[in-house]
Design an enzyme around this catalytic site. Structure first.
Site, short mmCIF file in Angstrom:
data_model
loop_
_atom_site.label_atom_id
_atom_site.label_comp_id
_atom_site.label_asym_id
_atom_site.label_seq_id
_atom_site.Cartn_x
_atom_site.Cartn_y
_atom_site.Cartn_z
N ASP A 135 -8.25 0.32 -5.96
CA ASP A 135 -9.36 0.93 -6.69
C ASP A 135 -10.43 1.51 -5.77
OD1 ASP A 135 -10.27 -1.39 -5.61
OD2 ASP A 135 -11.13 -2.21 -7.45
N CYS A 161 -10.27 -1.55 -1.71
CA CYS A 161 -9.21 -2.40 -1.17
C CYS A 161 -9.58 -3.01 0.19
CB CYS A 161 -7.91 -1.61 -1.07
SG CYS A 161 -8.04 -0.10 -0.08
N HIS A 217 -4.48 2.52 1.97
CA HIS A 217 -4.63 1.25 1.25
C HIS A 217 -4.54 0.07 2.21
CE1 HIS A 217 -4.56 -1.48 -2.17
NE2 HIS A 217 -3.57 -2.12 -1.56
#
Length: 379
Positions: A52, A55, A161
């Site tokens: 989102d 991370c 990420h």
């Protein structure tokens, strides 16, 4: 700059596509299985973190306290640290945007955190952060070189990420504690580099010493390696001085040998002359006895001695003295030829030594440049 903007735009697009999977990221990651197997060989596993935009701070909060829901607090604390140390972070702001706008955006919920946030978080909490990557070596953000410094382990996926990394047996509750062989710190890398440098220097020193011995042997024709080694030590490994000293020792030894040779040669004529004279006396005595018996004229031994003394023995001595003089001249000419050859060999040895010194200087300069480059990369 344009290339970085394009990469950032791609990452933004990927994040938007994955925001639908706010409860998990790894389920749709095509590298999940391979990455998991890679970590499993180290006794580690991935803990899924929602994709989102928070991370990084979620993964760090999970590692530090075991509660990823505290990500906004850690974000604010990290941004405050960056503002307080503006001079250290402002030069690394991407895309040339003003520092105020940069920290304002980073403080917002859902803003992707990058290298600057990792460094600030590491310094703020005095922890070392290990970043695991798929099919690539780990990266390390180091805040402390202390052996007891805490390590936080996160994983980096597809360039956009972060997830948390825990032990396989970890139930996923509480702070992350990864107990495995720590990655080398800056001091470890420096010590290992210095150790390699010492070994390399030792090898190069042995090779250089062997080359020096060969040079001295070639110039002096001396085969006594222990003598050459000791002389090199005495002259502080000065090849020219070593060659000169070895040649002096050889000249002294040769002069000592030559001084004994004429003495041994001159003894032989004297001995031979004495033997001849004794033989002449004996012959004279025998003739005198026969003459007395046969009634012939008598020649006494003193007359025989006076007749034989100026004869062959004296001429033989003169010939041998002349032969000795010729031999000395030949030996002198031989020594002069040898000295000329040694002078030529000394010249070649000096040239070889200068070339070796120049090559060694070049090698040391290359090594210094390599060391500086490695230290720069470590920083």
């Amino acid at each position: 700059m344009a290339h970085k903007r394009e990469e950032r735009a791609k990452r933004d697009a990927l994040r938007k596509e994955r925001q639908a999977r706010k409860h998990g990221y790894l389920e749709g990651d095509e590298n999940f299985v391979g990455f998991s197997n890679q970590l499993a060989t180290q006794g580690l596993k991935l803990k899924d973190i929602p994709g989102d935009g928070n991370c990084l701070f979620r993964a760090l909060a999970d590692q530090l306290e075991g509660d990823m829901s505290e990500h906004m607090r850690h974000r604010r604390e990290t941004v405050d640290y960056i503002i307080q140390h503006r001079s250290e972070f402002e030069p690394f702001v991407e895309d040339g945007q003003p520092f105020e706008r940069y920290v304002r955006n980073l403080a917002q919920n859902g803003t992707f955190g990058g290298n600057d946030a990792l460094v600030a978080f590491s310094c703020l909490h005095n922890v070392n952060i290990i970043i695991h990557r798929f099919n690539e070596p780990c990266l390390q953000v180091t805040a402390s070189d202390s052996p007891s410094a805490r390590e936080l382990h996160v994983s980096y996926h597809n360039g956009d990420h972060y997830s948390s990394v825990r032990r396989i047996t970890d139930p996923g509750v509480g702070p992350g504690v990864v107990e495995h062989e720590k990655l080398p710190t800056k001091s470890d890398k420096k010590a290992r580099h210095q150790s390699r440098h010492k070994v390399k220097s030792s090898v190069e020193t042995n090779e250089m010493e062997g080359t020096m011995i060969e040079t001295v042997t070639s110039a002096t024709q001396c085969r006594d390696v222990s003598l050459i080694e000791q002389t090199l030590v005495d002259t502080s490994f000065d090849v020219d001085a070593t060659i000169s000293m070895i040649l002096q020792l050889m000249d002294i030894q040769e002069a000592s040998t030559s001084s004994h040779e004429p003495h041994s040669v001159t003894q032989e004529p004297k001995l031979e002359s004495s033997q001849t004279m004794e033989s002449s006396r004996a012959t004279a005595c025998a003739l005198s006895v026969e003459a007395n018996k046969g009634g012939n004229a008598v020649m006494n031994s003193s007359q025989m001695d006076s007749k034989n003394k100026p004869g062959k023995p004296r001429e033989r001595l003169h010939d041998e003295s002349r032969h000795l003089s010729n031999r000395q001249r030949k030996e002198k000419a031989k020594r002069e030829r040898k000295e000329r050859r040694l002078d030529e060999q000394r010249g070649r040895a000096r040239t070889s030594h200068h070339q070796l010194s120049s090559q060694q200087d070049n090698n040391m300069r290359d090594l210094d440049r390599t060391t500086a480059a490695m230290e720069t990369l470590s920083i």
